[in-house]
Design a protein around this motif. Structure first.
Motif, PDB file in Angstrom:
ATOM      1  N   VAL A  74      -3.281 127.705 -42.550  1.00  0.00           N
ATOM      2  CA  VAL A  74      -2.745 128.165 -41.271  1.00  0.00           C
ATOM      3  C   VAL A  74      -3.812 128.049 -40.181  1.00  0.00           C
ATOM      4  CG1 VAL A  74      -1.893 130.182 -39.989  1.00  0.00           C
ATOM      5  CG2 VAL A  74      -0.979 129.658 -42.263  1.00  0.00           C
ATOM      6  N   LEU A  75      -5.051 128.448 -40.483  1.00  0.00           N
ATOM      7  CA  LEU A  75      -6.124 128.324 -39.486  1.00  0.00           C
ATOM      8  C   LEU A  75      -6.307 126.875 -39.063  1.00  0.00           C
ATOM      9  CD1 LEU A  75      -8.723 130.874 -40.883  1.00  0.00           C
ATOM     10  CD2 LEU A  75      -7.545 131.000 -38.668  1.00  0.00           C
ATOM     11  N   ASN A  76      -6.247 125.953 -40.022  1.00  0.00           N
ATOM     12  CA  ASN A  76      -6.370 124.527 -39.690  1.00  0.00           C
ATOM     13  C   ASN A  76      -5.216 124.063 -38.810  1.00  0.00           C
ATOM     14  OD1 ASN A  76      -8.798 124.085 -41.023  1.00  0.00           O
ATOM     15  ND2 ASN A  76      -7.805 123.624 -42.953  1.00  0.00           N
ATOM     16  N   ALA A  77      -4.004 124.495 -39.126  1.00  0.00           N
ATOM     17  CA  ALA A  77      -2.842 124.105 -38.323  1.00  0.00           C
ATOM     18  C   ALA A  77      -2.920 124.679 -36.915  1.00  0.00           C
ATOM     19  CB  ALA A  77      -1.549 124.564 -39.008  1.00  0.00           C
ATOM     20  N   LEU A  78      -3.302 125.946 -36.799  1.00  0.00           N
ATOM     21  CA  LEU A  78      -3.408 126.586 -35.479  1.00  0.00           C
ATOM     22  C   LEU A  78      -4.509 125.957 -34.645  1.00  0.00           C
ATOM     23  CD1 LEU A  78      -2.970 130.348 -36.473  1.00  0.00           C
ATOM     24  CD2 LEU A  78      -1.238 128.801 -35.512  1.00  0.00           C
ATOM     25  N   THR A  79      -5.598 125.574 -35.300  1.00  0.00           N
ATOM     26  CA  THR A  79      -6.693 124.910 -34.592  1.00  0.00           C
ATOM     27  C   THR A  79      -6.257 123.524 -34.121  1.00  0.00           C
ATOM     28  OG1 THR A  79      -8.339 126.129 -35.880  1.00  0.00           O
ATOM     29  CG2 THR A  79      -9.097 124.133 -34.781  1.00  0.00           C
ATOM     30  N   ALA A  80      -5.552 122.804 -34.968  1.00  0.00           N
ATOM     31  CA  ALA A  80      -5.121 121.442 -34.640  1.00  0.00           C
ATOM     32  C   ALA A  80      -4.219 121.396 -33.414  1.00  0.00           C
ATOM     33  CB  ALA A  80      -4.413 120.814 -35.844  1.00  0.00           C
ATOM     34  N   VAL A  81      -3.399 122.426 -33.224  1.00  0.00           N
ATOM     35  CA  VAL A  81      -2.494 122.437 -32.064  1.00  0.00           C
ATOM     36  C   VAL A  81      -3.072 123.202 -30.874  1.00  0.00           C
ATOM     37  CG1 VAL A  81      -0.413 122.098 -33.464  1.00  0.00           C
ATOM     38  CG2 VAL A  81      -1.146 124.429 -32.866  1.00  0.00           C
TER      39      VAL A  81
ATOM     40  N   THR B 191     -12.895 137.775 -42.984  1.00  0.00           N
ATOM     41  CA  THR B 191     -12.381 138.897 -42.195  1.00  0.00           C
ATOM     42  C   THR B 191     -10.906 138.692 -41.871  1.00  0.00           C
ATOM     43  OG1 THR B 191     -14.561 139.279 -41.236  1.00  0.00           O
ATOM     44  CG2 THR B 191     -12.676 140.187 -40.027  1.00  0.00           C
ATOM     45  N   LEU B 192     -10.558 137.475 -41.491  1.00  0.00           N
ATOM     46  CA  LEU B 192      -9.161 137.179 -41.171  1.00  0.00           C
ATOM     47  C   LEU B 192      -8.280 137.287 -42.414  1.00  0.00           C
ATOM     48  CD1 LEU B 192      -9.749 134.236 -38.695  1.00  0.00           C
ATOM     49  CD2 LEU B 192      -9.086 136.593 -38.137  1.00  0.00           C
ATOM     50  N   PHE B 193      -8.770 136.787 -43.537  1.00  0.00           N
ATOM     51  CA  PHE B 193      -8.024 136.877 -44.792  1.00  0.00           C
ATOM     52  C   PHE B 193      -7.741 138.340 -45.143  1.00  0.00           C
ATOM     53  CE2 PHE B 193      -8.227 137.223 -49.510  1.00  0.00           C
ATOM     54  CZ  PHE B 193      -7.014 136.603 -49.794  1.00  0.00           C
ATOM     55  N   THR B 194      -8.748 139.189 -45.025  1.00  0.00           N
ATOM     56  CA  THR B 194      -8.591 140.612 -45.311  1.00  0.00           C
ATOM     57  C   THR B 194      -7.571 141.246 -44.370  1.00  0.00           C
ATOM     58  OG1 THR B 194     -10.851 140.728 -46.145  1.00  0.00           O
ATOM     59  CG2 THR B 194      -9.830 142.815 -45.485  1.00  0.00           C
ATOM     60  N   ALA B 195      -7.633 140.885 -43.092  1.00  0.00           N
ATOM     61  CA  ALA B 195      -6.689 141.433 -42.110  1.00  0.00           C
ATOM     62  C   ALA B 195      -5.266 140.989 -42.417  1.00  0.00           C
ATOM     63  CB  ALA B 195      -7.091 141.011 -40.702  1.00  0.00           C
ATOM     64  N   VAL B 196      -5.088 139.732 -42.769  1.00  0.00           N
ATOM     65  CA  VAL B 196      -3.750 139.207 -43.074  1.00  0.00           C
ATOM     66  C   VAL B 196      -3.197 139.872 -44.328  1.00  0.00           C
ATOM     67  CG1 VAL B 196      -2.478 137.140 -43.788  1.00  0.00           C
ATOM     68  CG2 VAL B 196      -4.073 137.022 -41.865  1.00  0.00           C
ATOM     69  N   ARG B 197      -4.056 140.104 -45.310  1.00  0.00           N
ATOM     70  CA  ARG B 197      -3.608 140.718 -46.578  1.00  0.00           C
ATOM     71  C   ARG B 197      -3.117 142.155 -46.383  1.00  0.00           C
ATOM     72  NH1 ARG B 197      -5.201 138.183 -51.732  1.00  0.00           N
ATOM     73  NH2 ARG B 197      -3.996 139.912 -52.560  1.00  0.00           N
ATOM     74  N   THR B 198      -3.503 142.790 -45.302  1.00  0.00           N
ATOM     75  CA  THR B 198      -3.010 144.137 -45.007  1.00  0.00           C
ATOM     76  C   THR B 198      -1.496 144.123 -44.839  1.00  0.00           C
ATOM     77  OG1 THR B 198      -5.086 144.705 -43.927  1.00  0.00           O
ATOM     78  CG2 THR B 198      -3.197 146.084 -43.400  1.00  0.00           C
ATOM     79  N   ASP B 199      -0.988 143.112 -44.120  1.00  0.00           N
ATOM     80  CA  ASP B 199       0.455 143.000 -43.893  1.00  0.00           C
ATOM     81  C   ASP B 199       1.156 142.139 -44.932  1.00  0.00           C
ATOM     82  OD1 ASP B 199       0.389 144.582 -41.598  1.00  0.00           O
ATOM     83  OD2 ASP B 199      -0.098 142.869 -40.331  1.00  0.00           O
ATOM     84  N   LEU B 200       0.444 141.162 -45.470  1.00  0.00           N
ATOM     85  CA  LEU B 200       1.023 140.236 -46.452  1.00  0.00           C
ATOM     86  C   LEU B 200       0.140 140.217 -47.697  1.00  0.00           C
ATOM     87  CD1 LEU B 200       1.887 137.199 -44.105  1.00  0.00           C
ATOM     88  CD2 LEU B 200       3.447 138.969 -44.955  1.00  0.00           C
ATOM     89  N   PRO B 201       0.275 141.204 -48.562  1.00  0.00           N
ATOM     90  CA  PRO B 201      -0.636 141.333 -49.707  1.00  0.00           C
ATOM     91  C   PRO B 201      -0.608 140.154 -50.686  1.00  0.00           C
ATOM     92  CG  PRO B 201       1.080 143.013 -49.782  1.00  0.00           C
ATOM     93  CD  PRO B 201       1.248 142.279 -48.503  1.00  0.00           C
ATOM     94  N   ASP B 202       0.461 139.365 -50.674  1.00  0.00           N
ATOM     95  CA  ASP B 202       0.563 138.253 -51.614  1.00  0.00           C
ATOM     96  C   ASP B 202       0.084 136.915 -51.044  1.00  0.00           C
ATOM     97  OD1 ASP B 202       1.579 139.922 -53.571  1.00  0.00           O
ATOM     98  OD2 ASP B 202       3.659 139.592 -52.919  1.00  0.00           O
ATOM     99  N   VAL B 203      -0.343 136.897 -49.787  1.00  0.00           N
ATOM    100  CA  VAL B 203      -0.767 135.625 -49.194  1.00  0.00           C
ATOM    101  C   VAL B 203      -2.054 135.144 -49.872  1.00  0.00           C
ATOM    102  CG1 VAL B 203      -2.221 136.509 -47.307  1.00  0.00           C
ATOM    103  CG2 VAL B 203      -0.965 134.386 -47.004  1.00  0.00           C
ATOM    104  N   SER B 204      -2.138 133.852 -50.090  1.00  0.00           N
ATOM    105  CA  SER B 204      -3.322 133.296 -50.754  1.00  0.00           C
ATOM    106  C   SER B 204      -4.397 132.951 -49.733  1.00  0.00           C
ATOM    107  CB  SER B 204      -2.947 132.037 -51.544  1.00  0.00           C
ATOM    108  OG  SER B 204      -2.644 130.975 -50.659  1.00  0.00           O
ATOM    109  N   ARG B 205      -5.598 132.874 -50.214  1.00  0.00           N
ATOM    110  CA  ARG B 205      -6.728 132.471 -49.377  1.00  0.00           C
ATOM    111  C   ARG B 205      -6.482 131.058 -48.831  1.00  0.00           C
ATOM    112  NH1 ARG B 205     -11.356 135.026 -49.287  1.00  0.00           N
ATOM    113  NH2 ARG B 205     -10.884 136.073 -51.249  1.00  0.00           N
TER     114      ARG B 205
END
Length: 151
Positions: free
Chosen positions: A59-66, A39-53
């Motif tokens: 990014v989720l791992n980095a945000l969780t770590a901090v 769900t998050l990947f789909t939401a992010v791709r709306t604004d950043l269509p070229d972002v990879s899974r």
């Protein structure tokens, strides 16, 4: 939190470099509480269509770590992410549809439950969080069952 500059400030405060994928993922987590990675990947791709899974996972791992997002994984469920952090709240999960909702801490402050050891230590562990997951039926599924239809 609803602005890109607010998310950028959160990233800076956490000593993370501000990037478009990090802002987009952080915004997606804020807009979609308890969302899974797809769900998050789909939401992010709306604004950043070229972002990879993989970039979204990283990014989720980095945000969780901090501590900017919290990762939860109820039994039998995929990992989910939320932006409500630092308050030691709990969750209720619908056994039928899988929807997850927040439940405020049951007793006191973190870790919210007291182990049998009065000092809050268990074999040398210093406890700082207790995770409680309540299970049941959400209002929609409960209504469906009582009205005779299956959720």
């Amino acid at each position: 939190m609803s602005s890109g500059s607010g998310f950028a400030d959160l990233l800076r405060d956490a000593a993370l470099r501000v990037t478009r994928p990090r802002i987009a993922v952080l915004e997606a987590v804020h807009l979609h509480p308890h969302a899974d990675t797809e769900t998050l990947f789909t939401a992010v791709r709306t604004d950043l269509p070229d972002v990879s899974r993989q970039a979204v996972y990283d990014v989720l791992n980095a945000l969780t770590a901090v501590g900017l997002v919290r990762r939860i994984q109820p039994s039998g469920s995929v990992a989910r992410y939320e932006s409500r952090v630092g308050d030691n709240h709990h969750h209720v999960v619908c056994r039928s549809c899988g929807v997850i909702a927040d439940i405020d801490c049951a007793v006191g402050e973190a870790p919210c439950l007291t182990p049998s050891d009065a000092e809050g230590r268990l074999d040398g562990y210093v406890l700082d969080e207790a995770e409680v997951i309540y299970w049941g039926l959400c209002p929609d599924c409960s209504t469906s069952i009582t009205s005779g239809s299956r959720p």
